[in-house]
Write an enzyme that holds these catalytic residues in place. Sequence first.
Site, PDB file in Angstrom:
ATOM      1  NE  ARG A 252      -3.985   2.143   2.135  1.00  0.00           N
ATOM      2  CZ  ARG A 252      -3.948   3.453   2.370  1.00  0.00           C
ATOM      3  NH1 ARG A 252      -2.825   4.000   2.840  1.00  0.00           N
ATOM      4  NH2 ARG A 252      -5.000   4.209   2.142  1.00  0.00           N
ATOM      5  CB  CYS A 253       3.982   2.114   1.820  1.00  0.00           C
ATOM      6  SG  CYS A 253       3.503   1.945   3.549  1.00  0.00           S
ATOM      7  CG  MET A 254       6.222   0.181  -2.045  1.00  0.00           C
ATOM      8  SD  MET A 254       7.278  -1.130  -2.706  1.00  0.00           S
ATOM      9  CE  MET A 254       6.108  -2.495  -2.872  1.00  0.00           C
TER      10      MET A 254
END
Length: 407
Positions: A396-398
């Site tokens: 999700r962060c990426m």
Amino acid sequence: METGIHNTSEIGRLKKVMLHRPGEELENLMPEYLERLLFDDIPYLREAQREHDAFADCLRSQGVEVVYLTDLVVNSLTSSEVRQDLIRQFLDESGVKDDRTRGLLEEYLGKMPDKEMVAAMMAGVRKDQLRARSGRLGDYLSAAEDGYPFAVDPMPNLYFTRDPFATIGTGVSIHKMHTATRNRETLFGKFIFEHNPAYMHAPRWYDRGETSSLEGGDILVLSPQVLAVGISQRTREESIDTLAEAVLSYDGSFKKVLAFNIPKTRSFMHLDTVFTMVDRDKFTVHPNILSSMTVFVMELDENRKMKIRQEDGRLEDILKEHLNLDRVTLIPCGQGSEIDAAREQWSDGSNTLAIGPGEVVVYSRNYVTNRSLEEAGIRIHTIPSAELSRGRGGPRCMSMPLWREDP
């Protein structure tokens, strides 16, 4: 091909996403300056790129259009004036005080083709790269005298595209980041949403010129009506006031903002490191937030004035109430084991990217949590992460969704 922004949930079928393939900024990490650049370790670039390419291929295989941050910035350079403005603002925010060094940097960047220039801005500029262009002895001595090897710091956190801005509904919030190191990243978002023809007309919920910090990892679009924001180490309550006022006042679908008060520690850096949505009624969680927690419910009253009420209770009950669900399944990271949860939380076991209802991308290394997801009926797509995970961020962060179908 979808243009503009449409993002009304965490789980609607993902159609278009922005990534950043790690570049030479990772090769400009040094042990002495890791803390300054918010890293714990130094990923091996070639392997990190292979892993990132596997991530992109995984998304494409599921029908997701993948676009890259660098290309969106390049497509925003619609005139020589815009290009020069990017160079000027980049140098203003890079902390370059010396006029001589600034002149060398302007010449160094100005002579590059657009894509090479943007990549160089992201990678950072070593002093020896500038010295090679100089005929002055003083430029050779300056690096040795202060001991610092960079004329401009690298931006190694860029492959975590979730944080510098967030897409919410049909609009965008461009963030003031908690640290100066990452705040420079948001300049690229500014140019995309001011000059890129595909995105320049999106409503603006928040701007990088605000005085308090807001980061995208703290923003979860739980439904077309409900937005969640973490009050965290990196997102301040004043920022949430501004964001909530803008989103709720707009003639759109959002009716309430849930401000979750989470611990202000590195291990709970953002809301999405401890809590993500994987299906309409299923969520991954860090076991440490399964006890009572506090949420502030923000809504506009009949006079369009903000009203806030505090609710204390179990996460499960809070989600059931505000998402109108009969039941909620919370899937603890590491199957609730103290040791497994701590290990897999370190490599973002709770940080999943939903590409559709009940279908998520996860790191292969978090096999205990992944087994829990499958047992809960979630379809998982695993990607390699030996090097990517060293940056302390998950799928999700990426990723920054630009277009999702409605859930």
